[in-house]
Enzyme design. Structure first.
Site, PDB file in Angstrom:
ATOM      1  N   ASP A  16       0.863  -1.165   0.000  1.00 47.73           N
ATOM      2  CA  ASP A  16       0.000   0.000   0.000  1.00 47.73           C
ATOM      3  C   ASP A  16       0.911   1.229   0.000  1.00 47.73           C
ATOM      4  O   ASP A  16       2.116   1.121   0.259  1.00 47.73           O
ATOM      5  CB  ASP A  16      -0.892  -0.039   1.250  1.00 47.73           C
ATOM      6  CG  ASP A  16      -1.765   1.183   1.371  1.00 47.73           C
ATOM      7  OD1 ASP A  16      -2.399   1.559   0.367  1.00 47.73           O
ATOM      8  OD2 ASP A  16      -1.815   1.772   2.466  1.00 47.73           O
ATOM      9  N   ASP A  18      -0.275   5.063   0.939  1.00 46.53           N
ATOM     10  CA  ASP A  18      -0.585   6.079   1.944  1.00 46.53           C
ATOM     11  C   ASP A  18      -0.717   5.469   3.331  1.00 46.53           C
ATOM     12  O   ASP A  18      -1.518   4.559   3.546  1.00 46.53           O
ATOM     13  CB  ASP A  18      -1.872   6.806   1.567  1.00 46.53           C
ATOM     14  CG  ASP A  18      -1.715   7.593   0.284  1.00 46.53           C
ATOM     15  OD1 ASP A  18      -0.810   8.443   0.226  1.00 46.53           O
ATOM     16  OD2 ASP A  18      -2.472   7.346  -0.678  1.00 46.53           O
TER      17      ASP A  18
END
Length: 230
Positions: A16, A18
């Site tokens: 991922d 953020d």
């Protein structure tokens, strides 16, 4: 925390972006809070935390339900202006990300990004942070029909890397991302940032570690076990 040993050394690791690699969840949450305050909206911190890891459309729908469509759109437009300034300045790394990426690269383990951010912004954020060139593929919400918690972006990342989903390890910070990884048939390791996993999420039984350094330690142990295997 659940830091049980990994059952295998993955053939690929999918990240991922953020809140996992970049400290952007905190940045965008601060921008939303500031934009809301400027517009005179008194909204609880729990609302902003509930948006962590969700796609843009889901954020808009949740805010529109609280503020009405015009109020939500005006607030999000102002948030974009504030956040754009932060992106241009360069969003800080989360601790341990560079060391982990270097460790994987040195061992020839493919790496991809799977993010709910739209593609142009995702590429710009990774480039400004000096991380873009460290990945073999970048998959975004622009590239799939359904954002997290649907598995689409993770399945696309596995496809682009040429690795079976079951042989992919996913590093995530958010509940939506963990659910997406599990739905894709992958092995998630959660590194919580702003949102600690609740009881319902913990019941999923996935591994949870306090830092990327701990995630790297799990991978190192799995690599050591491979070397010792007959």
């Amino acid at each position: 925390m659940n830091a049980a040993p990994l059952p295998f050394l993955p053939d690929a690791v999918i990240f991922d972006m953020d809140g996992l690699m970049l400290d952007s969840e905190r940045a965008i949450t601060d921008c939303m809070e500031r934009a809301a305050a400027e517009a005179g909206h008194a909204l609880p911190r729990s609302l902003w935390l509930s948006l962590v890891g969700t796609g843009e459309q889901a954020c808009r729908e949740i805010l529109a339900a609280r503020l009405g469509e015009p109020g939500a759109m005006a607030m999000l437009d102002r948030t974009d202006v504030l956040y754009e300034a932060m992106v241009e300045a360069g969003i800080p790394h989360r601790p341990g990300i560079v060391g982990l990426l270097e460790w994987l690269q040195a061992r020839g383990i493919p790496r991809a990004v799977a993010t709910s951010t739209r593609r142009p912004l995702a590429l710009r954020k990774l480039r400004r942070a000096g991380l873009l060139e460290r990945f073999d593929a970048v998959c975004t919400s622009s590239d799939v029909e359904q954002p997290k918690p649907a598995p689409d972006v993770y399945l696309l990342a596995a496809k682009r890397l040429g690795v079976a989903p079951a042989r992919c390890l996913v590093l995530e910070d958010s509940p939506a991302g963990v659910r997406a990884a599990l739905a894709a048939g992958m092995l998630p390791v959660q590194v919580p940032d702003l949102v600690e996993p609740d009881a319902a999420l913990r019941k999923l039984g996935h591994r949870i570690v306090p830092s990327l350094a701990q995630a790297q330690a799990l991978l190192e142990a799995a690599a050591g076990a491979c070397r010792l295997a007959p």
